[in-house]
Write a protein that holds these residues in place. Structure first.
Motif, short mmCIF file in Angstrom:
data_model
loop_
_atom_site.label_atom_id
_atom_site.label_comp_id
_atom_site.label_asym_id
_atom_site.label_seq_id
_atom_site.Cartn_x
_atom_site.Cartn_y
_atom_site.Cartn_z
N TYR A 62 0.80 -1.25 0.14
CA TYR A 62 -0.05 0.04 -0.08
C TYR A 62 0.97 1.18 0.27
O TYR A 62 2.08 1.43 0.92
N PRO A 96 -4.17 -9.88 -5.87
CA PRO A 96 -4.51 -8.30 -6.05
C PRO A 96 -5.91 -8.06 -5.56
O PRO A 96 -6.64 -8.55 -5.63
N PRO A 98 -7.71 -4.02 -4.39
CA PRO A 98 -7.41 -2.59 -4.39
C PRO A 98 -7.94 -2.31 -2.89
O PRO A 98 -9.04 -2.91 -2.55
N VAL A 103 -7.71 2.90 -7.16
CA VAL A 103 -7.24 2.21 -8.01
C VAL A 103 -8.26 0.94 -8.21
O VAL A 103 -8.76 0.37 -7.23
N LEU A 108 -4.51 -2.95 -10.85
CA LEU A 108 -3.67 -3.83 -10.08
C LEU A 108 -3.12 -5.08 -10.84
O LEU A 108 -1.91 -5.35 -11.00
N TRP A 111 -0.61 -4.26 -13.23
CA TRP A 111 0.70 -3.69 -12.92
C TRP A 111 1.10 -4.97 -12.46
O TRP A 111 2.69 -5.12 -12.72
N TYR A 112 0.84 -5.89 -11.67
CA TYR A 112 1.32 -7.04 -11.25
C TYR A 112 1.97 -7.75 -12.63
O TYR A 112 2.97 -8.33 -12.67
#
Length: 136
Positions: A62, A96, A98, A103, A108, A111-112
């Motif tokens: 976070y 994942p 949020p 977000v 997420l 992004w991962y």
């Protein structure tokens, strides 16, 4: 300058949001880390290690909203991977989710994925990254 430190007790976290997240993320297996940028608390990592399986899990990453888009989340992710490799883990997993409305889950997951994580076939909600470390 960004530094990441292991948290020895929640009372050392001055930011109320990060302290609350750390307390909720903490479990029997987890270790929490605080990220500080120029002395200010900016983010949190909650990391689990399962010695019997030599696996690790990121329980939570976070970053406070005002410090996002500065590479802090990526540095926390890389830090978790480094810790996992030092512990000789074969993989690192995460689910994942949020933590706030700024977000989305799709953001997420993307992004991962850009950072090398792929969905598990047996549980598509989980993502995993296989780790390679040098044998000494």
């Amino acid at each position: 300058m960004l530094i990441i430190e292991k948290i020895e007790g929640f009372e050392v976290i001055s930011d109320e949001i990060l302290r609350d997240i750390a307390q909720r993320a903490h479990g029997g297996w987890s270790t929490e880390y605080i990220a500080k940028y120029n002395g200010a608390e900016v983010g949190l990592l909650s990391f689990d290690f399962y010695q019997n399986k030599m696996e690790s899990k990121i329980h939570e990453i976070y970053v406070l909203s005002e410090f996002r888009e500065k590479g802090i989340g990526r540095k926390l992710l890389m830090y978790a991977e480094e810790v996992a490799m030092e512990l000789r883990c074969f993989s690192i997993a995460l689910e994942p989710h949020p933590f706030d409305r700024t977000v989305s889950l799709d953001m997420l997951i993307s992004w991962y994925a850009r950072n090398g994580y792929t969905p598990l076939v047996s549980n598509p909600k989980m993502m995993v990254k296989n780790l390679v470390y040098a044998v000494r």
